[in-house]
Design a protein around this motif. Sequence first.
Motif, PDB file in Angstrom:
ATOM      1  N   ASN A   1       0.814  -1.208   0.000  1.00 47.30           N
ATOM      2  CA  ASN A   1       0.000   0.000   0.000  1.00 47.30           C
ATOM      3  C   ASN A   1       0.850   1.262   0.000  1.00 47.30           C
ATOM      4  O   ASN A   1       1.578   1.525   0.949  1.00 47.30           O
ATOM      5  CB  ASN A   1      -0.935  -0.018   1.212  1.00 47.30           C
ATOM      6  CG  ASN A   1      -1.915  -1.147   1.097  1.00 47.30           C
ATOM      7  OD1 ASN A   1      -2.918  -1.023   0.418  1.00 47.30           O
ATOM      8  ND2 ASN A   1      -1.619  -2.279   1.730  1.00 47.30           N
TER       9      ASN A   1
ATOM     10  N   THR B   1      -3.692  10.101  -2.304  1.00 50.07           N
ATOM     11  CA  THR B   1      -3.829   9.086  -3.342  1.00 50.07           C
ATOM     12  C   THR B   1      -3.309   7.780  -2.765  1.00 50.07           C
ATOM     13  O   THR B   1      -2.303   7.767  -2.051  1.00 50.07           O
ATOM     14  CB  THR B   1      -3.021   9.466  -4.600  1.00 50.07           C
ATOM     15  OG1 THR B   1      -3.522  10.711  -5.099  1.00 50.07           O
ATOM     16  CG2 THR B   1      -3.142   8.404  -5.680  1.00 50.07           C
ATOM     17  N   TRP B   2      -4.006   6.699  -3.064  1.00 49.30           N
ATOM     18  CA  TRP B   2      -3.638   5.367  -2.576  1.00 49.30           C
ATOM     19  C   TRP B   2      -3.497   4.431  -3.756  1.00 49.30           C
ATOM     20  O   TRP B   2      -4.374   4.393  -4.623  1.00 49.30           O
ATOM     21  CB  TRP B   2      -4.704   4.857  -1.615  1.00 49.30           C
ATOM     22  CG  TRP B   2      -4.611   3.420  -1.241  1.00 49.30           C
ATOM     23  CD1 TRP B   2      -3.615   2.808  -0.529  1.00 49.30           C
ATOM     24  CD2 TRP B   2      -5.569   2.391  -1.521  1.00 49.30           C
ATOM     25  NE1 TRP B   2      -3.894   1.471  -0.353  1.00 49.30           N
ATOM     26  CE2 TRP B   2      -5.097   1.189  -0.969  1.00 49.30           C
ATOM     27  CE3 TRP B   2      -6.785   2.380  -2.205  1.00 49.30           C
ATOM     28  CZ2 TRP B   2      -5.785  -0.008  -1.050  1.00 49.30           C
ATOM     29  CZ3 TRP B   2      -7.468   1.183  -2.296  1.00 49.30           C
ATOM     30  CH2 TRP B   2      -6.979   0.010  -1.718  1.00 49.30           C
ATOM     31  N   GLU B   3      -2.409   3.674  -3.774  1.00 47.59           N
ATOM     32  CA  GLU B   3      -2.188   2.668  -4.803  1.00 47.59           C
ATOM     33  C   GLU B   3      -1.693   1.389  -4.136  1.00 47.59           C
ATOM     34  O   GLU B   3      -0.607   1.360  -3.569  1.00 47.59           O
ATOM     35  CB  GLU B   3      -1.153   3.144  -5.814  1.00 47.59           C
ATOM     36  CG  GLU B   3      -0.954   2.163  -6.940  1.00 47.59           C
ATOM     37  CD  GLU B   3       0.002   2.695  -7.994  1.00 47.59           C
ATOM     38  OE1 GLU B   3       0.327   1.927  -8.900  1.00 47.59           O
ATOM     39  OE2 GLU B   3       0.414   3.858  -7.916  1.00 47.59           O
TER      40      GLU B   3
ATOM     41  N   ASP C   1      -0.106  -1.708  -4.789  1.00 47.08           N
ATOM     42  CA  ASP C   1       0.655  -2.460  -5.780  1.00 47.08           C
ATOM     43  C   ASP C   1       0.538  -3.964  -5.519  1.00 47.08           C
ATOM     44  O   ASP C   1       0.899  -4.438  -4.452  1.00 47.08           O
ATOM     45  CB  ASP C   1       2.127  -2.023  -5.723  1.00 47.08           C
ATOM     46  CG  ASP C   1       2.979  -2.687  -6.775  1.00 47.08           C
ATOM     47  OD1 ASP C   1       2.451  -3.013  -7.862  1.00 47.08           O
ATOM     48  OD2 ASP C   1       4.177  -2.888  -6.507  1.00 47.08           O
TER      49      ASP C   1
ATOM     50  N   PRO D   1      -3.297  -2.847 -12.392  1.00 45.90           N
ATOM     51  CA  PRO D   1      -3.021  -1.834 -11.370  1.00 45.90           C
ATOM     52  C   PRO D   1      -4.185  -0.852 -11.249  1.00 45.90           C
ATOM     53  O   PRO D   1      -4.923  -0.630 -12.209  1.00 45.90           O
ATOM     54  CB  PRO D   1      -1.772  -1.131 -11.899  1.00 45.90           C
ATOM     55  CG  PRO D   1      -1.846  -1.315 -13.375  1.00 45.90           C
ATOM     56  CD  PRO D   1      -2.527  -2.643 -13.605  1.00 45.90           C
TER      57      PRO D   1
ATOM     58  N   SER E   1      -5.585   2.765  -8.664  1.00 42.70           N
ATOM     59  CA  SER E   1      -5.366   3.691  -7.554  1.00 42.70           C
ATOM     60  C   SER E   1      -6.655   4.449  -7.329  1.00 42.70           C
ATOM     61  O   SER E   1      -7.583   4.385  -8.140  1.00 42.70           O
ATOM     62  CB  SER E   1      -4.218   4.661  -7.862  1.00 42.70           C
ATOM     63  OG  SER E   1      -4.564   5.509  -8.928  1.00 42.70           O
ATOM     64  N   THR E   2      -6.712   5.140  -6.228  1.00 42.52           N
ATOM     65  CA  THR E   2      -7.860   5.982  -5.946  1.00 42.52           C
ATOM     66  C   THR E   2      -7.403   7.192  -5.167  1.00 42.52           C
ATOM     67  O   THR E   2      -6.304   7.210  -4.602  1.00 42.52           O
ATOM     68  CB  THR E   2      -8.962   5.232  -5.189  1.00 42.52           C
ATOM     69  OG1 THR E   2     -10.147   6.036  -5.163  1.00 42.52           O
ATOM     70  CG2 THR E   2      -8.568   4.890  -3.766  1.00 42.52           C
ATOM     71  N   SER E   3      -8.242   8.195  -5.155  1.00 44.06           N
ATOM     72  CA  SER E   3      -7.940   9.380  -4.361  1.00 44.06           C
ATOM     73  C   SER E   3      -9.084   9.615  -3.385  1.00 44.06           C
ATOM     74  O   SER E   3     -10.195   9.139  -3.580  1.00 44.06           O
ATOM     75  CB  SER E   3      -7.744  10.598  -5.261  1.00 44.06           C
ATOM     76  OG  SER E   3      -8.903  10.826  -6.024  1.00 44.06           O
TER      77      SER E   3
ATOM     78  N   PRO F   1     -11.241   2.947  -9.302  1.00 41.10           N
ATOM     79  CA  PRO F   1     -10.535   1.671  -9.232  1.00 41.10           C
ATOM     80  C   PRO F   1     -11.328   0.520  -9.866  1.00 41.10           C
ATOM     81  O   PRO F   1     -10.748  -0.342 -10.531  1.00 41.10           O
ATOM     82  CB  PRO F   1     -10.349   1.421  -7.742  1.00 41.10           C
ATOM     83  CG  PRO F   1     -10.505   2.739  -7.102  1.00 41.10           C
ATOM     84  CD  PRO F   1     -11.423   3.525  -7.968  1.00 41.10           C
TER      85      PRO F   1
END
Length: 158
Positions: free
Chosen positions: A65, A84-86, A88, A102, A104-106, A131
């Motif tokens: 994360n 922002t979160w990704e 992986d 892949p 991500s979201t904000s 996402p």
Amino acid sequence: MSSYRFAVLWLKAFRESAEKVCALYADDFLFEDLILDQSITDKAELHRVFAPYANADRTNGIGINCFRIDEYIGDSRSGIIRWTWEPDGAAAFLGVPTGGKPFSTSGQTFHVYDPDGRIRRESTYWDAVAPLAAIGLPLSVHGGVAGPPALAAAASSG
């Protein structure tokens, strides 16, 4: 400590351990995730919810994360953290398999701090649609309503 520095400490703690994150909350706190309809006032429950974010194993499907602060607006009493979160390598998002894609979201998190600088109240709101679209869930925009095709059709016919 400046509020931006606290926001950095808060997001870094997620990658370290749930214990480190939970230590940043006052004993009497309210955590709300508006998208997931969560309202938590118990540190043991908060620990359970935060535990997966410190995952360091790329093979277990949880994902690594990564959080980034996009903006902080506030002061030592309260503030909004835009982030922002990704994740992986996450195998699923909200129960939907990612197929290795892949995403991500904000989102944004509103904090109210106690006099000692700990989080007394947290309210988080984030984008769940982007996402899901990124991992291939068939979403459409029809009549200004975003969502699964059946939902969009029902909304536009009503």
